[in-house]
Design an enzyme around this catalytic site. Structure first.
Site, PDB file in Angstrom:
ATOM      1  N   HIS A 372      -1.649   1.583   6.252  1.00 26.39           N
ATOM      2  CA  HIS A 372      -1.428   1.832   4.509  1.00 26.39           C
ATOM      3  C   HIS A 372      -2.752   3.602   3.556  1.00 26.39           C
ATOM      4  O   HIS A 372      -2.169   3.294   2.298  1.00 26.39           O
ATOM      5  CB  HIS A 372      -2.246   0.790   3.458  1.00 26.39           C
ATOM      6  CG  HIS A 372      -1.968   0.094   3.561  1.00 26.39           C
ATOM      7  ND1 HIS A 372      -0.272  -1.000   2.968  1.00 26.39           N
ATOM      8  CD2 HIS A 372      -2.062  -1.453   4.296  1.00 26.39           C
ATOM      9  CE1 HIS A 372       0.114  -1.933   3.078  1.00 26.39           C
ATOM     10  NE2 HIS A 372      -1.560  -3.128   4.907  1.00 26.39           N
ATOM     11  N   LYS A 563      -2.784   3.040 -12.012  1.00 24.08           N
ATOM     12  CA  LYS A 563      -4.081   2.842 -10.826  1.00 24.08           C
ATOM     13  C   LYS A 563      -5.656   3.100 -10.770  1.00 24.08           C
ATOM     14  O   LYS A 563      -5.840   3.558 -11.664  1.00 24.08           O
ATOM     15  CB  LYS A 563      -2.803   3.561 -10.072  1.00 24.08           C
ATOM     16  CG  LYS A 563      -3.073   5.326 -10.878  1.00 24.08           C
ATOM     17  CD  LYS A 563      -1.602   5.747  -9.950  1.00 24.08           C
ATOM     18  CE  LYS A 563      -0.168   6.044  -9.863  1.00 24.08           C
ATOM     19  NZ  LYS A 563       0.697   5.399  -8.873  1.00 24.08           N
ATOM     20  N   ARG A 564      -5.576   2.757  -9.334  1.00 31.65           N
ATOM     21  CA  ARG A 564      -7.295   3.126  -9.328  1.00 31.65           C
ATOM     22  C   ARG A 564      -6.846   4.574  -9.150  1.00 31.65           C
ATOM     23  O   ARG A 564      -6.621   5.935  -9.730  1.00 31.65           O
ATOM     24  CB  ARG A 564      -7.653   2.739  -7.496  1.00 31.65           C
ATOM     25  CG  ARG A 564      -7.847   1.473  -7.683  1.00 31.65           C
ATOM     26  CD  ARG A 564      -8.729   1.048  -8.535  1.00 31.65           C
ATOM     27  NE  ARG A 564      -9.957   1.180  -7.580  1.00 31.65           N
ATOM     28  CZ  ARG A 564     -10.711   0.729  -7.082  1.00 31.65           C
ATOM     29  NH1 ARG A 564     -10.263  -0.971  -7.207  1.00 31.65           N
ATOM     30  NH2 ARG A 564     -11.856   0.746  -6.589  1.00 31.65           N
ATOM     31  N   LYS A 569      -4.587  10.671  -6.596  1.00 34.38           N
ATOM     32  CA  LYS A 569      -3.511  10.177  -7.511  1.00 34.38           C
ATOM     33  C   LYS A 569      -3.232  11.866  -9.118  1.00 34.38           C
ATOM     34  O   LYS A 569      -2.733  11.401  -9.366  1.00 34.38           O
ATOM     35  CB  LYS A 569      -3.754   8.819  -8.330  1.00 34.38           C
ATOM     36  CG  LYS A 569      -3.941   8.178  -6.622  1.00 34.38           C
ATOM     37  CD  LYS A 569      -4.422   6.624  -7.201  1.00 34.38           C
ATOM     38  CE  LYS A 569      -4.273   5.919  -6.238  1.00 34.38           C
ATOM     39  NZ  LYS A 569      -3.118   4.817  -5.046  1.00 34.38           N
ATOM     40  N   THR A 671       2.971   1.022  -5.217  1.00 37.01           N
ATOM     41  CA  THR A 671       4.072  -0.096  -5.432  1.00 37.01           C
ATOM     42  C   THR A 671       4.567   0.102  -6.896  1.00 37.01           C
ATOM     43  O   THR A 671       5.030  -0.529  -7.867  1.00 37.01           O
ATOM     44  CB  THR A 671       3.810  -1.265  -4.815  1.00 37.01           C
ATOM     45  OG1 THR A 671       2.433  -1.376  -5.279  1.00 37.01           O
ATOM     46  CG2 THR A 671       3.474  -1.082  -3.436  1.00 37.01           C
ATOM     47  N   LYS A 675       7.269  -1.013 -10.182  1.00 38.60           N
ATOM     48  CA  LYS A 675       7.479  -2.038 -10.904  1.00 38.60           C
ATOM     49  C   LYS A 675       8.546  -1.379 -11.859  1.00 38.60           C
ATOM     50  O   LYS A 675       8.499  -1.768 -13.120  1.00 38.60           O
ATOM     51  CB  LYS A 675       6.282  -2.130 -11.082  1.00 38.60           C
ATOM     52  CG  LYS A 675       5.660  -3.472 -10.015  1.00 38.60           C
ATOM     53  CD  LYS A 675       4.375  -2.954 -10.127  1.00 38.60           C
ATOM     54  CE  LYS A 675       3.615  -4.122  -8.075  1.00 38.60           C
ATOM     55  NZ  LYS A 675       1.937  -4.270  -8.073  1.00 38.60           N
TER      56      LYS A 675
END
Ligand code: 26Q
Length: 832
Positions: A372, A563-564, A569, A671, A675
């Site tokens: 992952h 998100k984290r 990111k 993911t 959504k």
């Protein structure tokens, strides 16, 4: 299943719980009275929640028993999903939906004069995970039940899940979340299936016996693994699978000895120590947690699960372990459960006396591993010394597995010692380490990535040597999300609208969703589409006001990144852009700003300094911007505390813009991106992870892509990347950066954000924020222009929803079942 009649079970006559409103009311009130000792006047919301949950649970249990009994009777092949994390979120409403009693229950509660919304909000999120990996495991559990795949999920019943995040003085504060302080109505303790887990001790071999012969593992310190089962109901079908979570208990023998010797404190110590194993979830996501307790957790739940799998296998098949691969498939969610490989070898060889080679052959047929993450620091490795002292027999077995493996390598590539060193399960060096990914690959027949780009990069990068040697084991399984939670439950208005437009087959067969594309130009649909989005924005505004006390204006664009918090990111890129916008509007350089509210939410690992500093920067920038009267109408920034599944369910349906802006080549899949798009938000994103496949599905005109590609990032870095160059040539970037650097957002400590500023300048800007800034800003300009053309925007939004069928986790699970597990759907009969 839904018929109200008497039934017999195990020869007992029991009452089949009715599914009508009156039946539900009777169950609810009876639980309130006889279980909780309350009536409808004295009951608290909590009592009402529990009674409601018990009433639903009663309706799950018979089918749960029938499902398990049927799997046993038909002696089906089952898949065991091993994951150290799950993020199921709240279960009450989801279970209502799955058993087909949602509307009935809602009415029943309403007619009693009670508040359905408030009652379901009493339930705490089961936060047994960090982020993407944990939520994926829960989406998969849902899809496996819905597709009627015989599956069992295994994990740890952490007493403390992911911490609760508070923001105090702009900073993250972690508060322990003891979710089991209140009763968990969804779990059932199963003491009859508890197992013993051994740690430490010594290994005894027969004189002159090989390490591959049965050995004895003695003088161990043992812990008891107690299983707690949670039902996982399929969507309106007859299947109820199990999520089995292990809790660590002390063996009383050890502390009894100490107790009798009079050493009470020590007796308590060892009890506390063994029970600490399932005490707390490590709050690290894509970052290492090199603690011994973590390794203990990994072995604890892995060994417990394997013993459980073997017990069940023997019950159905006796000791004919040759049949094992036909009856069992074990999936490793990341390398966290990779000790399952030496553990299954140990059980086969030491406990059931299989020949080493026989055992070794079975093991590889059984295991499959999903990677992952490409972050090098998130690849697990453990000191050999640590494994030796905690799991001495496993260390021997790992060496033996490695010996066999390296012989194959050298057979294939004679004299290539560099390759051998690279591929070895053991990393040599000052301190030797076990590379968990190598162990997982060597012990599995399938290794997959979670999006096309990720699988490709994995095969060409971190696992290149393995791919060269055994290309056939590598494959891709693009992630998906469960439409039951991520549209049906979280967005009832959109669900209704879609069903009114194309009928409701899409709910059970997601491929029908694409029929919506036929209405992308339909003015009547547009009008309703817009109205639904507006209502969802109002719903969010209402919740944020009630929970957090801040007001957001639903007339503004809602631009959301949740998100984290992680450097890769690039929340930093987003906030830099906010500052540039702010400066542009304030100085009058930007005259055509479209009013927008930018929202952030996410937790930082408590030990991740940079991530925490990013949170503080966002909060300080938000504070400065939000109070500026000059820009207030055009730009608002908010950091919403304590991001979790139940909050995501409100944020996602309300989003106009979804931020998926990781550096290309770093986000395995994502993911959240799926959504948002499913709920009609438009994506601004990089060519990274599953964004690439989303673009293929929705078409390049319906997604806003910016920035360097993974290839371009690689080339740029290879040629010598100089972030300064971008700073010098972009005025907005320069202005935004300078404001931070000069301490504008932290006047009392102007150098406060220096580490962040340095990371993207002298630090070399590893995530190429500077290089992507212009492109990001221009892309935002395109997206706001597009927003002004309402017809065009609605069209794009509808096409996003319409083209998300591929990203249902049902599709993903079908692929896993067919290509990796070799498992078919087994429809469970309604009754015996
Ligand atoms: C590493 C070393 C030691 C201990 C723990 C870890 C560790 C912990 C958590 C390593 C990785 C994780 C979590 C990874 C994760 O959540 N990955 C995400 O998985 C999602 C589902 O596949 C993807 O969509 C995301 O892109 C990916 O970041």
């Amino acid at each position: 299943m839904n018929s109200a009649k008497d039934n017999t079970l195990n020869g007992w006559k029991i009452h089949h719980k009715g599914m009508l409103k009156d039946d539900m009311r009777r169950s609810f009130l009876s639980n309130l009275t006889y279980n909780l000792g309350k009536d409808s006047r004295t009951s608290s919301l909590y009592d009402q929640y529990l009674s409601f949950a018990y009433a639903i649970r009663e309706r799950l249990i018979e089918q749960w028993i029938l499902t398990q009994r049927y799997y046993h009777k038909a002696n089906v092949k089952r898949t065991a999903y091993l994951s150290l994390e799950y993020l199921p979120g709240r279960l009450l409403e989801m279970n209502c939906i799955n058993i087909g009693i949602h509307e009935t229950s809602r009415q029943m509660i309403h007619e009693l004069g009670l508040n359905f919304e408030q009652i379901v909000h009493e339930e705490p999120d089961a936060g047994l995970g960090n982020g993407g990996l944990g939520r994926l495991a829960s989406c998969f559990m849902d899809s496996m039940a819905t597709l009627q795949i015989p599956a069992i999920g295994y994990g740890i019943r952490y007493q403390y899940g992911i911490f609760k995040q508070q923001i105090a003085g702009f900073r993250q504060r972690e508060v322990p979340e003891e979710w089991l302080q209140i009763i968990n109505p969804w779990e059932i303790e199963r003491p009859e299936y508890r197992v013993r887990i051994k740690f430490g001790g010594t290994v005894d071999h027969a004189p002159e016996a090989s390490l591959r012969a049965p050995a004895q593992w003695n003088d161990t310190e043992d812990v008891i693994a107690m299983p707690y089962d949670m039902p996982v109901a399929g969507f309106q079908n007859t299947t109820v699978n199990t999520l089995r979570l292990w809790s660590a208990n002390s063996t009383n023998e050890l502390d009894l000895q100490e107790f009798n010797r009079g050493d009470y404190a020590k007796a308590c110590d060892s009890k506390i120590e063994s029970e600490s194993i399932s005490k707390v979830l490590y709050p690290s996501d894509n970052t290492p947690a090199g603690k011994e307790l973590r390794l203990k957790q990994e072995y604890f739940f892995t060994s417990a699960s394997l013993q459980d799998i073997i017990r069940r296998f023997r019950q159905d098949n006796g000791d004919d372990f040759g049949l094992f691969p036909e009856k069992v498939s074990i999936h490793l969610n990341e390398t966290h459960p990779a000790l399952a490989i030496p553990e299954l070898m140990r059980l086969f060889v030491d406990e059931y006396h299989l020949e080493w080679d026989t055992a070794r052959g079975i093991v590889t047929k059984v295991f499959a591993y999903t990677n992952h993450t490409l972050m090098p620091e998130a690849l697990e490795k453990w000191p050999v010394k640590m494994i030796e002292s905690l799991l001495p027999r496993h260390m021997e077995i790992i060496y033996e597995i490695n010996d066999d493996f390296l012989k194959t390598v050298i057979g294939r590539y004679p004299h290539d010692t560099a390759r051998m060193r690279r591929m070895s399960i053991i990393e040599e060096g000052y301190e030797r380490h076990v590379r968990m990914a190598h162990l997982a690959i060597v012990g599995s027949h399938s290794v997959n990535g979670v999006a096309a780009l990720h699988s490709q990069l994995m095969q060409q990068g971190i696992f290149r040597d393995f791919n060269e040697m055994s290309p056939d084991i590598f494959n891709n399984k693009t992630n998906g999300i469960t439409p039951r939670r991520w549209i049906y439950k979280c967005n009832p208005l959109l669900t209704d609208l879609v069903s009114r437009t194309i009928g409701n087959e899409w709910i059970t067969d997601f491929s029908h969703l694409k029929e919506l594309a036929g209405y992308a130009g339909d003015a009547a649909v547009h009008e309703q589409w817009e109205l639904v989005k507006r209502k969802n924005k109002e719903r969010l505004a209402d919740i944020l006001y009630r929970w957090e006390g801040f007001s957001v204006d639903p007339h503004m664009i809602f631009d959301i990144q949740i998100k984290r918090i992680h450097e890769y990111k690039r929340q930093f890129l987003n906030i830099l852009h906010c500052i540039a916008l702010y400066e542009g509007i304030r100085s009058g350089q930007i005259t055509d700003a479209v009013p927008r509210t930018v929202m952030f939410a996410g937790k930082a690992a408590p030990g991740y300094y940079m991530a925490k500093l990013i949170i503080e920067l966002i909060n300080r920038v938000a504070y400065t911007i939000n109070k500026d009267k000059k820009t207030k109408k055009y730009l608002q920034v908010h950091f919403i505390p304590n991001y979790r599944v139940s909050l995501a369910e409100y944020l996602i349906p309300a989003a106009d813009i979804s931020e998926q802006i990781s550096t290309a080549g770093t986000e395995a899949s994502g993911t959240g991106n799926m959504k948002f798009a499913l709920n009609g938000a438009l994506t601004i994103g990089t060519m990274d992870g599953a964004n690439i496949e989303m673009r293929e599905e929705v078409g390049k005109d319906n997604i806003f892509i910016f920035g360097l590609t993974a290839d371009e990032v690689r080339t740029l870095k290879a040629r010598g990347y100089n972030p300064q160059l971008y700073y010098d040539t972009s005025e907005p970037l320069k202005q935004a950066f300078d404001l931070i650097e000069k301490g504008y957002f932290c006047p009392e400590d102007p150098h406060h954000f220096d580490p962040l500023c340095h990371s993207i300048t002298d630090g070399g800007d590893p995530f190429v924020i500077m290089a992507d800034f212009e492109s990001y800003m221009n892309c935002h300009r395109r997206i706001t222009t597009a927003y002004l053309d309402t017809v065009q925007w609605n069209r794009m939004s509808i096409l996003n929803t319409a083209n998300m069928a591929k990203f249902s986790s049902d599709r993903t699970i079908r692929e896993y079942a067919r290509d990796i597990w070799g498992i078919d759907a087994i429809p469970v009969p309604e009754e015996e």
